[in-house]
Each structure stands twice: as structure tokens, then as C-alpha cells.
Motif scaffolding. Structure first.
Motif, PDB file in Angstrom:
ATOM      1  N   UNK A 230      26.383  26.338   7.330  1.00  0.00           N
ATOM      2  CA  UNK A 230      24.994  26.677   7.674  1.00  0.00           C
ATOM      3  C   UNK A 230      24.352  25.456   8.340  1.00  0.00           C
ATOM      4  N   UNK A 231      24.509  25.313   9.640  1.00  0.00           N
ATOM      5  CA  UNK A 231      24.093  24.099  10.350  1.00  0.00           C
ATOM      6  C   UNK A 231      22.615  23.737  10.251  1.00  0.00           C
ATOM      7  N   UNK A 232      21.763  24.684   9.910  1.00  0.00           N
ATOM      8  CA  UNK A 232      20.342  24.344   9.778  1.00  0.00           C
ATOM      9  C   UNK A 232      20.045  23.687   8.434  1.00  0.00           C
ATOM     10  N   UNK A 233      21.023  23.643   7.566  1.00  0.00           N
ATOM     11  CA  UNK A 233      20.843  23.036   6.244  1.00  0.00           C
ATOM     12  C   UNK A 233      20.786  21.521   6.363  1.00  0.00           C
ATOM     13  N   UNK A 234      19.883  20.943   5.625  1.00  0.00           N
ATOM     14  CA  UNK A 234      19.767  19.488   5.541  1.00  0.00           C
ATOM     15  C   UNK A 234      20.463  19.044   4.259  1.00  0.00           C
ATOM     16  N   UNK A 235      21.404  18.123   4.353  1.00  0.00           N
ATOM     17  CA  UNK A 235      22.114  17.613   3.190  1.00  0.00           C
ATOM     18  C   UNK A 235      21.787  16.146   3.004  1.00  0.00           C
ATOM     19  N   UNK A 236      21.230  15.832   1.846  1.00  0.00           N
ATOM     20  CA  UNK A 236      20.958  14.446   1.487  1.00  0.00           C
ATOM     21  C   UNK A 236      21.991  14.027   0.447  1.00  0.00           C
ATOM     22  N   UNK A 237      22.861  13.105   0.819  1.00  0.00           N
ATOM     23  CA  UNK A 237      23.843  12.570  -0.112  1.00  0.00           C
ATOM     24  C   UNK A 237      23.294  11.259  -0.660  1.00  0.00           C
ATOM     25  N   UNK A 238      23.108  11.219  -1.959  1.00  0.00           N
ATOM     26  CA  UNK A 238      22.510  10.041  -2.569  1.00  0.00           C
ATOM     27  C   UNK A 238      23.584   9.134  -3.156  1.00  0.00           C
ATOM     28  N   UNK A 239      23.634   7.888  -2.684  1.00  0.00           N
ATOM     29  CA  UNK A 239      24.636   6.961  -3.198  1.00  0.00           C
ATOM     30  C   UNK A 239      24.353   6.585  -4.659  1.00  0.00           C
ATOM     31  N   UNK A 240      25.423   6.472  -5.414  1.00  0.00           N
ATOM     32  CA  UNK A 240      25.381   6.036  -6.821  1.00  0.00           C
ATOM     33  C   UNK A 240      24.553   6.960  -7.711  1.00  0.00           C
ATOM     34  N   UNK A 241      24.437   8.217  -7.335  1.00  0.00           N
ATOM     35  CA  UNK A 241      23.670   9.173  -8.142  1.00  0.00           C
ATOM     36  C   UNK A 241      24.607  10.186  -8.779  1.00  0.00           C
TER      37      UNK A 241
END
Length: 97
Positions: A64-75
Motif C-alpha cells: 500500500x504505497x500511500x502508507x507512511x511507515x515510521x521505523x523507530x530505532x531501539x524501540x
């Protein structure tokens, strides 16, 4: 997804059985199999999540290319909802605003 036993089989409990026994229900409930969502979607996923593999969020965002993914380091998994862990909590509040 029940074969991964996420959350001590929370999916099986929620769905009332296993995917092979309820294929239509599992297909209908799987957001990865749905069409493009009619609203903005933001996924927030810690890169040290010990409960849900990060690859699931990445796969959804790819599908789903309109999706925003935030990958949080060390979480970790629970860091995302804990107001005592500043960085993930700030990311969550920012995504909600």
C-alpha cells in the motif's frame, strides 16, 4: 497469521479459530489483503519489537504505497504505547496530530 502465534495466539482467540478452519474470515480480516485504504495510514513500528516482526509492517507499506511507515530505532513493542519512553511516545503523538 495465526501460525506465528503472536501475542500468545491473540489472533486465534479474536477470530475464534485457526486460519485453515476459517479461511474466509481470516482473508476478510487481513489488512494486507485489502485494497488501498480509503484513508491515510501511518504505521509506527519499533525495530526491536520482540512480539511482531517489523517485516509485517514493511510488507503492508510495500503493498500500500500511500502508507507512511515510521521505523523507530531501539524501540520495543510496548515502548510505542508507554509515555515513559520519550522517543516512541513523541512519534505516536506526532502521528496522531
Amino acid at each position: 497469521m495465526d501460525e506465528w502465534h503472536l501475542g500468545d495466539d491473540a489472533v486465534v482467540d479474536l477470530m475464534g479459530g485457526h486460519a485453515p478452519d476459517l479461511p474466509e474470515q481470516f482473508a476478510e480480516a487481513d489488512p494486507a489483503q485489502a485494497g488501498e485504504p480509503p484513508f491515510p495510514v501511518t504505521l509506527i513500528h519499533g525495530d526491536e519489537d520482540e512480539d511482531v516482526p517489523l517485516r509485517l509492517s514493511r510488507a503492508y507499506a510495500t503493498a500500500h504505497p500511500t502508507t507512511r511507515l515510521l521505523e523507530l530505532p531501539a524501540a520495543s513493542h510496548m515502548d510505542l504505547i508507554s509515555p515513559t519512553v520519550p522517543a516512541p511516545w513523541a512519534a505516536l503523538l506526532s502521528a496522531l496530530s
